[in-house]
Design an enzyme around this catalytic site. Sequence first.
Site: not given
Ligand code: AMP
Length: 281
Positions: A30-31, A34, A36-37, A149
């Site tokens: 979802m943009g 960081h 993690g992404h 996460k």
């Molecule tokens: P989101 O943008 O929050 O929808 O996350 C996109 C992807 O990144 C999802 O698969 C999340 O689980 C993963 N994600 C978000 N935060 C982390 C993190 N700290 N470490 C690893 N993967 C992450």
Amino acid sequence: MEVIIKKDILMAYIGKVKDSGKKVGFVPTMGALHNGHLSLVRTSRQQNDLTVASIFVNPTQFNDKEDLKRYPRMPEKDGKMLESAGCDLVFMPEENEIYPEPDQRVFDFGGLDEVMEGAQRPGHFNGVAQVVTRLFDIVKPDRAYFGIKDYQQLAIIRYFVRKLNYPVEIVACPIIREPDGLAMSSRNMLLSVDERKTAIILSRSLFEAKAMKKDHSPAEIIQFVDARVSETPGIKLEYFEIVNGTTLLPAGDWGGKDEIVGCIAARVGKIRLIDNINFSL
Ligand code: AMP
């Protein structure tokens, strides 16, 4: 790095790549990116010929409209970060590309959506499944990368991918943390300086909980974490549960073959954060 906004163009591009026998890895996001992404992108790069990321703030998974409004959006910075991580292509659709008409589908997750996040955020996982299936239908990846996460999300995605026979391998990626332990999240940037300090209690209590495992039961640890968070001003615990990682039902003890995971959700000010720890590793 290619930036594509229209799904027809994306589908034609990926079709050609797949016709030449290449493997496609996909990282939906979802943009407000960081590390993690970016770790997901880097893992996909190692395992595939083409890595596609998407940036789409999916309205159907937000049960709280204020949360949707406040969700951070920074497409230019995101584009630069993806490029630096070696992403080949980013898909940044408008809402009507993904939902030309409202999505009425209701998914069955075999009860996995009835606990924790699902109980706190009605309709959330149905919205996640709506967008993930639509994105899979457009990108048709060989592999898709998701973070541990969002533990429950990963379990639910695995469930419906298996049930609906999607020909995609789901790859689970480890939680990336800030140096002080806080799990990286797009929502962290919405925290004030004081809230950021308070937020550390989530990961700290998870690490303390894990250290207690060898001489405490799950029930004792739950009591400890509940008290630990409740005594901290500025943070409101929504839940801390120790669950069987497959069924997501409460784990009464440490036995059995399935992994056991502690999942936490709390509000720091207005910002809702989640984290988890694997007791079996
Ligand atoms: P989101 O943008 O929050 O929808 O996350 C996109 C992807 O990144 C999802 O698969 C999340 O689980 C993963 N994600 C978000 N935060 C982390 C993190 N700290 N470490 C690893 N993967 C992450």
